[in-house]
Scaffold this active site. Sequence first.
Site, short mmCIF file in Angstrom:
data_model
loop_
_atom_site.label_atom_id
_atom_site.label_comp_id
_atom_site.label_asym_id
_atom_site.label_seq_id
_atom_site.Cartn_x
_atom_site.Cartn_y
_atom_site.Cartn_z
N SER A 105 1.84 0.12 -2.40
CA SER A 105 3.12 0.80 -2.13
C SER A 105 4.24 -0.14 -1.69
CB SER A 105 2.93 1.85 -1.03
OG SER A 105 2.65 3.09 -1.60
N LYS A 160 7.32 -0.49 -3.82
CA LYS A 160 8.30 0.60 -3.98
C LYS A 160 9.73 0.22 -3.60
CE LYS A 160 4.77 4.22 -3.55
NZ LYS A 160 4.09 5.15 -2.63
N TYR A 166 4.24 2.00 -13.06
CA TYR A 166 3.96 2.17 -11.64
C TYR A 166 2.60 1.58 -11.25
CZ TYR A 166 2.70 4.41 -7.25
OH TYR A 166 2.27 4.63 -5.96
N TYR A 206 4.67 5.61 5.83
CA TYR A 206 3.99 6.89 5.64
C TYR A 206 4.37 7.86 6.78
CZ TYR A 206 1.19 3.95 2.50
OH TYR A 206 0.78 3.08 1.52
N VAL A 230 -1.57 0.68 0.89
CA VAL A 230 -2.98 1.00 1.16
C VAL A 230 -3.93 -0.19 1.05
CG1 VAL A 230 -2.97 3.48 0.66
CG2 VAL A 230 -3.28 1.85 -1.20
#
Length: 341
Positions: A86, A89, A211, A263, A281
């Site tokens: 992530s 992003k 992605y 998160y 993660v």
Amino acid sequence: MEIAPESETSKDTISRNEVTPFVASQLQKIIDRTYSKFKDVDEGTVATYIPELGKANPKDFGICLATVDGQVFTAGDWDREFTIQSMCKPFAFQMALERHGTEEALRHVGVEPSGEAFNSIELDQKSGRPFNPMVNAGALAVASLIKQSPVEAGIEAFVEQMSRAAGRQLRIDESVLASETATGNRNRAIAYMLLNAGIIDEGVLQSLHQYFAQCSMLVNCKDLAMMAATMGNIGNHPLTGDTVFDFQLIKYVMAVMFSCGLYDYAGNWAFEVGLPAKSGVSGGIFAVVNRQLGIGVYSPRLDAQGNSVRGILACKELASRFGLHAFDFSNVGSSFMQWVL
Ligand code: GLU
């Protein structure tokens, strides 16, 4: 961060009454101590929902801090590679802003914290868009914006810009990509929801591949710290001087990282650490201290929110020892008034 000559001070922590620049050896000492302090913490578990991630060594723990003038401080397994997950992003969002402009990009993704799980299959009911680019729905919308035809060209463009931000050639981990693709049904569900809502175009499989590939790019702590320092250094790589990011757009990316980067821990992070940051993660976290430095940490044991346990502890420690919180009195940041007055 301004670093004073070695002889000026022997303190190894910041005094609340007297803001004295750190010397390089003090910085290294604090990073070494932070590493030693948390290296034996064994709480948390390694992510396994993408099977390849489960192969990470739970013992790994690395820290890197890179200043905008090119000094690098490391501890532990700082050169161990892991997939960016992530943490891709914010960079992908930066690329979407650069390619399409703010207005067009924001037609596809919002900038509101969601309060929902990162992989929740839903849109912001008010706006009909994904909440923000840090949740998977928003990241898939962004991937759709930066994908190219053929799809390999978009992936190459991403890896290329990330390599310039890191200052070395990066690459995709093909086995993580395969593992992620094989098990990514939830992301497929999100992507088809986005197609149904008119957020992404018909190239759903291409958007997903973009992605998944972004998430599967390998980095180490130093790469993350350099990428963060490049952001903090108004888009210029601290060592190569390469202009990697459009500095006029970085503030938007950092704002979203500040409010949505960790998160369901994002609010607590902003409160306690006070830095724009993103976790993944795989167990990495990177944080930006605007106009001063970048931090990259890695430890694959995750807490219940999916954030690296030792990563959070290390960032909290560094933020408090160095006074890095965006609203700490000792953080001069990029204050315009200070420059004018
Ligand atoms: N590739 C992962 C996924 O979409 C990224 C998860 C993360 O790091 O939050 O499931």
